[in-house]
Design a protein around this motif. Structure first.
Motif, PDB file in Angstrom:
ATOM      1  N   GLU A 140       0.831  -1.203   0.000  1.00  0.00           N
ATOM      2  CA  GLU A 140       0.000   0.000   0.000  1.00  0.00           C
ATOM      3  C   GLU A 140       0.871   1.261   0.000  1.00  0.00           C
ATOM      4  O   GLU A 140       0.412   2.333  -0.345  1.00  0.00           O
ATOM      5  N   TYR A 183      -2.747   2.414  11.319  1.00  0.00           N
ATOM      6  CA  TYR A 183      -2.008   2.207  10.060  1.00  0.00           C
ATOM      7  C   TYR A 183      -0.708   3.002  10.112  1.00  0.00           C
ATOM      8  O   TYR A 183      -0.673   4.074  10.734  1.00  0.00           O
ATOM      9  N   ALA A 239      -7.298   3.044  13.909  1.00  0.00           N
ATOM     10  CA  ALA A 239      -8.376   2.471  13.090  1.00  0.00           C
ATOM     11  C   ALA A 239      -9.197   1.497  13.926  1.00  0.00           C
ATOM     12  O   ALA A 239     -10.391   1.304  13.704  1.00  0.00           O
ATOM     13  N   ALA A 287     -20.796   2.198  10.562  1.00  0.00           N
ATOM     14  CA  ALA A 287     -20.736   3.091   9.404  1.00  0.00           C
ATOM     15  C   ALA A 287     -19.456   2.847   8.620  1.00  0.00           C
ATOM     16  O   ALA A 287     -18.530   2.190   9.111  1.00  0.00           O
ATOM     17  N   SER A 288     -19.428   3.390   7.430  1.00  0.00           N
ATOM     18  CA  SER A 288     -18.231   3.272   6.609  1.00  0.00           C
ATOM     19  C   SER A 288     -17.056   3.941   7.346  1.00  0.00           C
ATOM     20  O   SER A 288     -17.188   5.035   7.875  1.00  0.00           O
ATOM     21  N   ALA A 294     -15.732   2.647  10.022  1.00  0.00           N
ATOM     22  CA  ALA A 294     -15.810   2.342  11.458  1.00  0.00           C
ATOM     23  C   ALA A 294     -14.704   1.380  11.898  1.00  0.00           C
ATOM     24  O   ALA A 294     -14.397   1.287  13.082  1.00  0.00           O
ATOM     25  N   GLY A 295     -14.130   0.628  10.953  1.00  0.00           N
ATOM     26  CA  GLY A 295     -13.018  -0.262  11.318  1.00  0.00           C
ATOM     27  C   GLY A 295     -13.284  -1.739  11.057  1.00  0.00           C
ATOM     28  O   GLY A 295     -12.496  -2.587  11.484  1.00  0.00           O
ATOM     29  N   LYS A 296     -14.353  -2.061  10.312  1.00  0.00           N
ATOM     30  CA  LYS A 296     -14.707  -3.469  10.083  1.00  0.00           C
ATOM     31  C   LYS A 296     -13.603  -4.194   9.299  1.00  0.00           C
ATOM     32  O   LYS A 296     -13.127  -5.248   9.722  1.00  0.00           O
ATOM     33  N   SER A 314     -10.580  -3.319   8.890  1.00  0.00           N
ATOM     34  CA  SER A 314      -9.313  -3.329   9.639  1.00  0.00           C
ATOM     35  C   SER A 314      -9.298  -4.490  10.619  1.00  0.00           C
ATOM     36  O   SER A 314      -8.261  -5.145  10.799  1.00  0.00           O
ATOM     37  N   GLU A 326     -18.100  -8.077   3.566  1.00  0.00           N
ATOM     38  CA  GLU A 326     -19.245  -7.813   2.681  1.00  0.00           C
ATOM     39  C   GLU A 326     -19.271  -8.796   1.511  1.00  0.00           C
ATOM     40  O   GLU A 326     -19.188  -8.399   0.341  1.00  0.00           O
ATOM     41  N   HIS A 352     -23.100  -4.965   5.487  1.00  0.00           N
ATOM     42  CA  HIS A 352     -23.904  -3.758   5.352  1.00  0.00           C
ATOM     43  C   HIS A 352     -25.347  -4.141   5.045  1.00  0.00           C
ATOM     44  O   HIS A 352     -26.199  -3.279   4.939  1.00  0.00           O
TER      45      HIS A 352
HETATM   46  N1  ATP Z   1      -4.461   1.060   4.083  1.00  0.00           N
HETATM   47  C1  ATP Z   1      -4.835   2.053   4.884  1.00  0.00           C
HETATM   48  N2  ATP Z   1      -3.957   3.003   5.225  1.00  0.00           N
HETATM   49  C2  ATP Z   1      -4.309   3.998   6.045  1.00  0.00           C
HETATM   50  N3  ATP Z   1      -5.515   4.129   6.587  1.00  0.00           N
HETATM   51  C3  ATP Z   1      -6.448   3.217   6.277  1.00  0.00           C
HETATM   52  C4  ATP Z   1      -6.159   2.125   5.415  1.00  0.00           C
HETATM   53  N4  ATP Z   1      -7.267   1.369   5.287  1.00  0.00           N
HETATM   54  C5  ATP Z   1      -8.209   1.960   6.059  1.00  0.00           C
HETATM   55  N5  ATP Z   1      -7.719   3.068   6.636  1.00  0.00           N
HETATM   56  C6  ATP Z   1      -8.430   3.941   7.572  1.00  0.00           C
HETATM   57  O1  ATP Z   1      -8.823   3.165   8.713  1.00  0.00           O
HETATM   58  C7  ATP Z   1     -10.131   3.496   9.118  1.00  0.00           C
HETATM   59  C8  ATP Z   1     -11.011   2.229   9.150  1.00  0.00           C
HETATM   60  O2  ATP Z   1     -11.157   1.765   7.829  1.00  0.00           O
HETATM   61  P1  ATP Z   1     -11.861   0.367   7.473  1.00  0.00           P
HETATM   62  O3  ATP Z   1     -11.567   0.087   6.055  1.00  0.00           O
HETATM   63  O4  ATP Z   1     -11.474  -0.616   8.469  1.00  0.00           O
HETATM   64  O5  ATP Z   1     -13.388   0.766   7.670  1.00  0.00           O
HETATM   65  P2  ATP Z   1     -14.680  -0.092   7.287  1.00  0.00           P
HETATM   66  O6  ATP Z   1     -15.570  -0.051   8.464  1.00  0.00           O
HETATM   67  O7  ATP Z   1     -14.315  -1.416   6.767  1.00  0.00           O
HETATM   68  O8  ATP Z   1     -15.258   0.806   6.136  1.00  0.00           O
HETATM   69  P3  ATP Z   1     -16.166   0.325   4.877  1.00  0.00           P
HETATM   70  O9  ATP Z   1     -17.470  -0.140   5.424  1.00  0.00           O
HETATM   71  O10 ATP Z   1     -16.303   1.582   4.088  1.00  0.00           O
HETATM   72  O11 ATP Z   1     -15.411  -0.736   4.190  1.00  0.00           O
HETATM   73  C9  ATP Z   1     -10.627   4.569   8.159  1.00  0.00           C
HETATM   74  O12 ATP Z   1     -10.452   5.816   8.790  1.00  0.00           O
HETATM   75  C10 ATP Z   1      -9.705   4.451   6.959  1.00  0.00           C
HETATM   76  O13 ATP Z   1      -9.499   5.692   6.360  1.00  0.00           O
END
Ligand code: ATP
Length: 671
Positions: free
Chosen positions: A197, A436, A443, A462-463, A465-467, A469, A592, A624
């Motif tokens: 990344e 990260y 995260a 919500a989008s 939220a950290g799922k 991660s 998802e 979702h």
């Molecule tokens: N590779 C990355 N590098 C830096 N920050 C990241 C990275 N991936 C995710 N983030 C940040 O970590 C936080 C959690 O992201 P994550 O993808 O876990 O959310 P999510 O709940 O899965 O969202 P979604 O439902 O949109 O997939 C967010 O603030 C995102 O910007």
């Protein structure tokens, strides 16, 4: 990551050296930042910054003499000097069965070249003497014939040996190049996901091909060049001195100054090689990003922007090439002028004088000139070698940077072995926090929950939220900074990584398929022979469970295109689910997994998940969609990386102040 501050420091400390390139690169990276005021650079931005710094160092007047780029990529913990590392690399990668005979042939060629010079001189002298004395042509022929015959034999050997050594060197070069690429790829593929990344794929592929080619080009012939040309130089010098000492002294007079110029050329070429490779990596990064996102580019009508971006990158590359070419050629020109041309006039005058005085025969003159040519060739090729080694040293930093790099996610030497059959599949997160690299925000924060065998746990929120991660941590694509993720009570960091990965089946948000057949894709990573009929049955069952049988049967037995591009989103998703199921892993991690499926198929896939759970699998699914969540035994609600609620759906819906009831479920997709 450690390099970022260094890069930025380099820019800040040289404010006058910051050109338009640098400012553009900084602006670009700032504009690509997603709401964080800190400098969050992705691989491409880093590359732009690094190239921009390189250009600033190269082209600004104040600091032109000290391009800092080489300092920027200095790898940590590299204790040996680059030269000894290169020598060690050569020993490891060289192909002695090809290189030793090739080097011996090459040395013999240098020897026969001097011999031919002598023979030609001798032939000339006999012929001229015979002409001078008006002797009998038959006598002259008898004297000339054996020497001419010997000369012919030498020449014939030279032609044949040249061809043979060419083939041997070419084979050794290709073999070495491929094994260096293999080594680099091996190092690359085991890096943690976060590394990819931070570095663009185009730049990495550029390293894989361009850097290794440059390295092997030098390494492959360096020892042979050194031995042969040293031999050529010494033999020629000794024979020249034997022919005529004074002429030899005049010939070697410019040597010290020429040597200094060669050293300077080496430094310049070394410095610019890094810039060249960085610029080329940038060119490749732009191209590969545009090609990978060609749909988005075309939909946005941004073809022209991408073309401009590509032209900018190639023009910058060209600028560095031009700069290198001019500097290198200028230095070489002065060195050649000193060594060859300037000493040539006095040499010629002196030679004519000695011939006129009868101290030098025409044959000796010819022999001397040929030896001088051989001596100069030796010097020139040693100079080339020195420049090449300087280039290799500069480029090798990046090569060793990668081959030395230890991934942050790895198996400890005494990692615990964990056969898939012995695992029940109890996954637990205990006080897990994760950030990260380069990010200020957590995260995932202090997350604790379990997923038991036979249970489906849905992660909602919500989008952002950290799922995803959390799923990333559960698949051990990254390790948490605090707390632990455990499988059957063992910290994932203590388990053998390969063993652990055999215990999980993963479906990503963006399912990754390969340009292989459908069965190869479903069986990917299962270590099974897809020709084996019992294994085929296992794969067919998985395909059936993922509701994919109908379309799979209709597919031709052809590769599916890059990333499965010949399939619809829903078809790709179902194949990814089938692959996860086919692994027979006790833990399923799904991000998802049904987002691209129609209601009916989603219902069928959700019931498959329930069936798998009822057979003892632990299923953690980020969702979702209500249909998936409704089947979960437990729901974990996330907000800003924290668990804010946890329980059965009915429980959460009954709770008067439930966040789930108030905000999460109403925002869910129903179909
Ligand atoms: N590779 C990355 N590098 C830096 N920050 C990241 C990275 N991936 C995710 N983030 C940040 O970590 C936080 C959690 O992201 P994550 O993808 O876990 O959310 P999510 O709940 O899965 O969202 P979604 O439902 O949109 O997939 C967010 O603030 C995102 O910007």
């Amino acid at each position: 990551m450690m390099q970022q501050p260094v890069r930025l420091c380099s820019i800040q400390h040289r404010p006058h050296g910051v050109t338009h390139e640098v400012r553009t690169a900084i602006r670009w990276s700032k504009s690509s930042d997603t709401g964080n005021s800190s400098f969050r650079l992705d691989g491409s931005a880093k590359l732009r910054i690094s190239s921009a710094v390189a250009f600033a160092a190269c082209f600004t007047k104040k600091d032109r003499r000290q391009p800092k780029i080489s300092q920027l990529s200095e790898p940590e913990g590299m204790t040996q000097t680059l030269t000894s590392r290169l020598a060690a690399e050569f020993r490891a990668e060289a192909k002695p069965l090809l290189l030793i005979p090739a080097t011996l042939i090459s040395m013999s060629l240098a020897g026969t070249a001097s011999l031919r010079a002598f023979l030609t001189g001798r032939l000339l002298d006999i012929a001229l003497d015979s002409a001078k004395t008006g002797g009998d042509p038959a006598g002259a022929f008898h004297a000339l014939a054996p020497i001419a015959g010997f000369y012919f034999a030498c020449a014939l050997y030279g032609y044949v040996a040249n061809v043979v050594q060419g083939i041997l060197f070419a084979l050794a070069r290709w073999k070495m190049s491929m094994s260096m690429r293999q080594k680099l790829f091996k190092a690359l593929i085991r890096q943690e996901v976060g590394f990819f990344e931070q570095n663009s794929s185009g730049a990495l592929v550029s390293r894989l091909t361009n850097d290794t080619d440059q390295l092997q080009n030098v390494l492959n012939r360096a020892p042979e060049n050194l031995v042969t040309n040293l031999m050529r130089l010494v033999i020629s010098l000794v024979l020249m001195a034997k022919q005529h000492t004074l002429l030899t002294l005049v010939s070697v007079a410019p040597l010290p100054l020429a040597f200094l110029l060669v050293k300077k050329t080496g430094q310049v070429v070394g410095r610019y090689s890094v810039l060249q490779n960085d610029s080329l990596a940038r060119v490749n990064a732009v191209a590969s990003e545009a090609i990978a996102n060609v749909r988005a580019v075309q939909i946005a009508g941004a073809e022209q922007t991408e073309v401009q971006e590509y032209c900018k990158a190639t023009n910058n590359y060209l600028k560095v090439i031009e700069r290198t070419l001019f500097k290198e050629t200028a230095l070489r020109f002065v060195s050649t002028l000193l060594n060859d041309a300037l000493s040539d006039v006095p040499l010629l005058c002196l030679s004519c004088w000695f011939i006129a005085c009868g101290q030098l025969t025409m044959g000796q003159f010819y022999t001397y000139r040929t030896l001088l040519w051989s001596y100069r060739r030796g010097f020139r090729e040693l100079a080339e070698l020195f420049t090449g080694v300087s280039r290799a040293q500069a480029v090798s930093r990046r090569y060793f940077d990668l081959t030395d790099r230890q991934p942050t996610v790895y198996s400890k030497p005494a990692a615990m072995r964990l056969p898939q059959e012995s695992v029940t599949g109890r996954l637990s997160l205990q006080g897990v926090s994760f950030q990260y690299p380069g990010q200020d925000k957590w995260a995932v924060q202090n997350v604790t929950f379990d997923v038991n065998p036979g249970e489906i746990v849905a992660l909602v929120g919500a989008s952002g939220a950290g799922k995803s991660s959390i799923l990333r941590l559960c698949a051990r694509l990254a390790d948490p900074q605090e707390g632990s993720v455990r499988l059957d009570g063992h910290d994932l960091r203590d388990l053998d990584l390969q063993d652990f990965r055999r215990c999980i089946g993963v479906v990503d948000q963006d399912p990754a398929l390969f340009d292989r057949t459908v069965w190869e894709n479903v069986g990917y990573g299962c270590n099974i022979d897809i020709e084996d009929s019992s294994k085929q049955e296992q794969l067919a069952e998985a395909v059936n469970a993922a509701q994919a049988t109908k379309f799979v049967e209709a597919l031709p037995a052809e590769p599916l295109g890059e990333r499965g591009s010949r399939l619809s989103g829903g078809q790709r998703q179902r194949l990814a689910i089938a692959r996860a199921i086919a692994r027979g892993a006790p833990v399923l991690l799904m991000d998802e997994p049904t987002s691209a499926l129609d209601g009916e198929t989603e219902e069928a896939v959700a019931s498959t998940l329930s069936r798998l759970a009822s057979r003892g699998r632990a299923v953690l699914v980020a969702a979702h969609r209500l249909r998936t969540v409704a089947r979960a035994h437990r729901i974990v609600v996330l907000e800003d990386g924290r668990v804010v609620e946890e329980g059965r759906r009915e429980q959460l819906l009954e709770e008067p102040n439930s966040r789930y009831r108030a905000t999460v479920e109403p925002s869910m997709e129903v179909d």
